[in-house]
Write a protein that holds these residues in place. Structure first.
Motif, PDB file in Angstrom:
ATOM      1  N   HIS A   7       0.456  -1.024   0.113  1.00 55.02           N
ATOM      2  CA  HIS A   7       0.014  -0.390  -0.012  1.00 55.02           C
ATOM      3  C   HIS A   7       0.715   1.482  -0.172  1.00 55.02           C
ATOM      4  N   SER A   8       2.215   1.214   0.724  1.00 56.12           N
ATOM      5  CA  SER A   8       2.950   2.904   0.578  1.00 56.12           C
ATOM      6  C   SER A   8       4.345   2.325  -0.330  1.00 56.12           C
ATOM      7  N   PRO A   9       5.096   2.897  -0.965  1.00 53.18           N
ATOM      8  CA  PRO A   9       5.963   2.976  -1.196  1.00 53.18           C
ATOM      9  C   PRO A   9       7.201   2.701  -0.268  1.00 53.18           C
ATOM     10  N   LEU A  10       8.448   2.204  -0.055  1.00 54.63           N
ATOM     11  CA  LEU A  10       9.638   2.339   0.789  1.00 54.63           C
ATOM     12  C   LEU A  10       9.851   4.181   0.768  1.00 54.63           C
ATOM     13  N   ARG A  11      10.227   3.619   2.455  1.00 53.37           N
ATOM     14  CA  ARG A  11      10.566   5.506   2.546  1.00 53.37           C
ATOM     15  C   ARG A  11      11.942   5.049   3.365  1.00 53.37           C
ATOM     16  N   THR A  12      12.661   6.382   2.532  1.00 56.82           N
ATOM     17  CA  THR A  12      14.201   6.095   2.981  1.00 56.82           C
ATOM     18  C   THR A  12      14.865   7.587   3.157  1.00 56.82           C
ATOM     19  N   VAL A  13      15.603   7.588   4.138  1.00 62.44           N
ATOM     20  CA  VAL A  13      16.349   8.684   4.571  1.00 62.44           C
ATOM     21  C   VAL A  13      17.680   8.571   4.329  1.00 62.44           C
ATOM     22  N   GLN A  14      18.342   9.756   3.206  1.00 59.62           N
ATOM     23  CA  GLN A  14      19.922   9.931   3.481  1.00 59.62           C
ATOM     24  C   GLN A  14      20.205  10.451   4.385  1.00 59.62           C
ATOM     25  N   VAL A  15      21.301  10.047   4.726  1.00 58.27           N
ATOM     26  CA  VAL A  15      21.977  11.032   5.580  1.00 58.27           C
ATOM     27  C   VAL A  15      23.638  11.858   5.250  1.00 58.27           C
ATOM     28  N   LEU A  16      23.407  12.620   4.756  1.00 57.35           N
ATOM     29  CA  LEU A  16      25.081  13.651   4.136  1.00 57.35           C
ATOM     30  C   LEU A  16      25.679  14.497   5.362  1.00 57.35           C
ATOM     31  N   GLY A  17      26.528  14.324   5.372  1.00 55.97           N
ATOM     32  CA  GLY A  17      27.950  15.370   6.208  1.00 55.97           C
ATOM     33  C   GLY A  17      27.787  17.015   5.247  1.00 55.97           C
ATOM     34  N   GLY A  18      27.951  16.299   3.897  1.00 54.84           N
ATOM     35  CA  GLY A  18      28.143  17.739   2.696  1.00 54.84           C
ATOM     36  C   GLY A  18      28.761  18.047   2.631  1.00 54.84           C
ATOM     37  N   GLY A  19      30.515  17.304   3.202  1.00 53.52           N
ATOM     38  CA  GLY A  19      31.824  18.095   3.030  1.00 53.52           C
ATOM     39  C   GLY A  19      33.384  17.215   2.143  1.00 53.52           C
ATOM     40  N   VAL A  43      16.541  13.524   2.366  1.00 52.74           N
ATOM     41  CA  VAL A  43      18.262  13.973   2.000  1.00 52.74           C
ATOM     42  C   VAL A  43      18.376  14.460   3.393  1.00 52.74           C
ATOM     43  N   CYS A  44      18.700  14.589   4.266  1.00 50.73           N
ATOM     44  CA  CYS A  44      19.459  15.371   5.456  1.00 50.73           C
ATOM     45  C   CYS A  44      20.608  15.536   5.369  1.00 50.73           C
ATOM     46  N   ALA A  45      20.583  16.951   4.993  1.00 48.67           N
ATOM     47  CA  ALA A  45      22.102  17.226   4.948  1.00 48.67           C
ATOM     48  C   ALA A  45      22.130  19.280   5.393  1.00 48.67           C
ATOM     49  N   PRO A  46      23.145  19.148   5.518  1.00 46.12           N
ATOM     50  CA  PRO A  46      23.450  20.792   5.851  1.00 46.12           C
ATOM     51  C   PRO A  46      22.181  22.101   4.001  1.00 46.12           C
ATOM     52  N   ALA A  47      22.549  23.210   4.690  1.00 43.79           N
ATOM     53  CA  ALA A  47      21.156  23.518   3.454  1.00 43.79           C
ATOM     54  C   ALA A  47      22.144  23.726   2.647  1.00 43.79           C
ATOM     55  N   THR A  56      16.481  18.859  -3.864  1.00 38.52           N
ATOM     56  CA  THR A  56      15.092  19.026  -4.044  1.00 38.52           C
ATOM     57  C   THR A  56      14.814  18.750  -5.017  1.00 38.52           C
ATOM     58  N   ASP A  57      15.610  19.018  -6.178  1.00 35.79           N
ATOM     59  CA  ASP A  57      14.941  18.965  -7.840  1.00 35.79           C
ATOM     60  C   ASP A  57      15.647  17.721  -8.473  1.00 35.79           C
ATOM     61  N   VAL A  58      15.701  16.777  -7.642  1.00 32.57           N
ATOM     62  CA  VAL A  58      15.237  15.299  -8.394  1.00 32.57           C
ATOM     63  C   VAL A  58      14.086  14.940  -7.720  1.00 32.57           C
ATOM     64  N   GLY A  59      13.370  15.180  -6.854  1.00 35.79           N
ATOM     65  CA  GLY A  59      12.438  14.801  -6.038  1.00 35.79           C
ATOM     66  C   GLY A  59      12.371  14.385  -5.000  1.00 35.79           C
ATOM     67  N   ALA A  60      13.849  14.700  -4.295  1.00 31.49           N
ATOM     68  CA  ALA A  60      13.691  14.426  -2.954  1.00 31.49           C
ATOM     69  C   ALA A  60      13.004  15.199  -2.101  1.00 31.49           C
ATOM     70  N   ASP A  61      12.804  14.790  -0.799  1.00 33.59           N
ATOM     71  CA  ASP A  61      12.731  15.575   0.124  1.00 33.59           C
ATOM     72  C   ASP A  61      14.401  16.268   0.989  1.00 33.59           C
ATOM     73  N   HIS A  62      13.683  17.698   1.276  1.00 32.21           N
ATOM     74  CA  HIS A  62      15.446  18.150   1.995  1.00 32.21           C
ATOM     75  C   HIS A  62      14.825  18.886   3.580  1.00 32.21           C
ATOM     76  N   VAL A  63      15.937  17.877   4.413  1.00 32.08           N
ATOM     77  CA  VAL A  63      15.443  18.778   5.452  1.00 32.08           C
ATOM     78  C   VAL A  63      17.012  18.565   6.360  1.00 32.08           C
ATOM     79  N   HIS A  64      17.691  20.260   6.373  1.00 33.39           N
ATOM     80  CA  HIS A  64      18.405  20.428   7.511  1.00 33.39           C
ATOM     81  C   HIS A  64      18.675  20.230   8.435  1.00 33.39           C
ATOM     82  N   VAL A  65      20.163  20.137   8.137  1.00 33.99           N
ATOM     83  CA  VAL A  65      20.716  18.863   9.452  1.00 33.99           C
ATOM     84  C   VAL A  65      22.720  19.690   9.075  1.00 33.99           C
ATOM     85  N   PRO A  66      23.058  20.741  10.421  1.00 32.60           N
ATOM     86  CA  PRO A  66      23.662  20.898  10.806  1.00 32.60           C
ATOM     87  C   PRO A  66      24.902  19.115  10.635  1.00 32.60           C
ATOM     88  N   ARG A  67      26.721  19.839  10.638  1.00 35.71           N
ATOM     89  CA  ARG A  67      27.265  18.485  10.237  1.00 35.71           C
ATOM     90  C   ARG A  67      27.277  18.215  11.668  1.00 35.71           C
TER      91      ARG A  67
END
Length: 373
Positions: A7-19, A43-47, A56-67
């Motif tokens: 019934h629902s798509p797979l929900r994934t979170v990608q965590v990136l330091g951004g450096g 995608v959890c990464a610095p803004a 976000t341009d490729v369809g992912a959500d983004h959450v700002h998470v500092p390094r």
């Protein structure tokens, strides 16, 4: 793609330091491929990482998470992962923050090690402790080279696998006739008209081996014409390197950070990679795709990546580096042979689509219900 449920798509979170540019580009490529297959990606990464790589341009959500690993950062990551079916962290520091954020949750954690964390003294011991904590907490550790897979296993990973990521972005191959005259324009801009052009790309930091490269340039000053070495990148050693270049009158130019690396390589006669350590080097991949002869140190994942399609030399040996480059400059047949081998070797590397498919198979393995026995 097999969904997490019917019934629902797979929900994934990608965590990136951004450096790290390579891991950031990989996460963008991975996010695009997963979204195209119906996976929900956050995608959890610095803004600034989202601004630079456009998750976000490729369809992912983004959450700002500092390094930073301060409590506020970990709390933000914990909230972002609350409803995920699976979390995938990239790099050691981002992975450690993710372990803290998940706590004792049963959410599957996949970790990709793109490179080896570098440090000396007490900090090196601290990083080894982090590696053990992350390796033991992850359901699967993916290493981009065999050396990183072995390192994860030594750190206590219960499941470590090779996952050689593709080089995101278009493959820019220089046209043989160069109809727009781009090659001579770039060579003129750099000051390499009528002389060989050697290109190195990477941060101006100690592990890149640029001090050894400067030592090697002394041998090339007796050549006629004298090759020009161009270093593209920024870093803490810029001042030190520039002072050496001026004091020793070396045929080297520092041109700072550039966004036209493919064009620079297309104009080069030889690409240089003198690093103390590399995993799956973007420069090596770009050079082989562009049919540019590569001289690199035989360290880390480089031999596995390039095979017989590059001249490999020991790290720290300026004489070996200088001799390898000089032999190539004097032997057009050898340069052409390496160009042909490079194209064949590059064809063996995984495509972006194959990389996404491999990662998704790991996700499915970790999230699908197992039949009762």
């Amino acid at each position: 793609m097999t969904p997490a449920s019917s019934h629902s798509p797979l929900r994934t979170v990608q965590v990136l330091g951004g450096g790290n540019a390579a891991s950031s580009a990989h996460v963008r490529s991975l996010a695009a491929g997963l979204v195209a297959r119906g996976v929900r990606v956050t995608v959890c990464a610095p803004a600034e990482a989202d601004h630079a790589y456009g998750f976000t341009d490729v369809g992912a959500d983004h959450v700002h998470v500092p390094r930073s690993s301060d409590p506020a950062s970990v709390a933000a990551l914990r909230a972002a992962c609350a409803r995920a079916d699976l979390v995938h962290a990239h790099g050691l520091h981002a992975s450690f923050r993710t372990v803290l954020a998940l706590g004792g949750r049963r959410t599957p954690l996949v970790v990709t090690w793109h490179d080896r964390a570098r440090a000396e003294g007490p900090r090196a011991h601290f990083l080894r402790v982090l590696e053990r904590r992350v390796a033991k907490a992850a359901a699967v550790v993916l290493g981009t080279t065999s050396a990183l897979v072995d390192r994860a296993r030594r750190a206590g990973a219960r499941d470590a696998r090779l996952a050689a990521v593709s080089l995101p972005g278009p493959r820019v191959l220089p046209a043989p006739d160069d109809p727009d005259g781009l090659r001579p324009k770039i060579r003129a801009e750099l000051g390499a008209t009528g002389r060989p052009l050697l290109i190195a790309v990477g941060s101006l930091e100690r592990h890149r081996g640029y001090d050894v490269l400067l030592d090697a340039t002394h041998a090339w000053r007796r050549l006629d014409p004298v090759p020009l070495v161009v270093l593209a990148g920024e870093g803490s050693l810029r001042g030190e390197l520039q002072r050496r270049i001026e004091a020793e009158e070396l045929p080297v130019r520092l041109i700072g950070r550039r966004d036209d690396i493919s064009d620079l390589l297309a104009a080069a006669d030889v690409a240089l990679l003198p690093s103390r350590w590399e995993s799956r080097s973007p420069l090596a991949q770009e050079a082989l795709h562009a049919r540019v002869p590569l001289v690199a140190t035989a360290v880390g994942g480089i031999p596995e990546l390039v095979g017989d399609a590059a001249e490999l030399v020991p790290y720290g040996n300026a004489r070996a580096l200088a001799d390898a480059v000089e032999r190539l400059l004097e032997d057009p047949g050898r340069r052409e042979l390496l160009a042909e081998r490079g194209a064949r070797q590059a064809a063996t590397w995984p495509t972006e689509d194959e990389t996404v498919a491999q990662v998704l198979s790991v996700y499915d393995e970790l999230t699908q219900p197992r039949p009762l026995i």
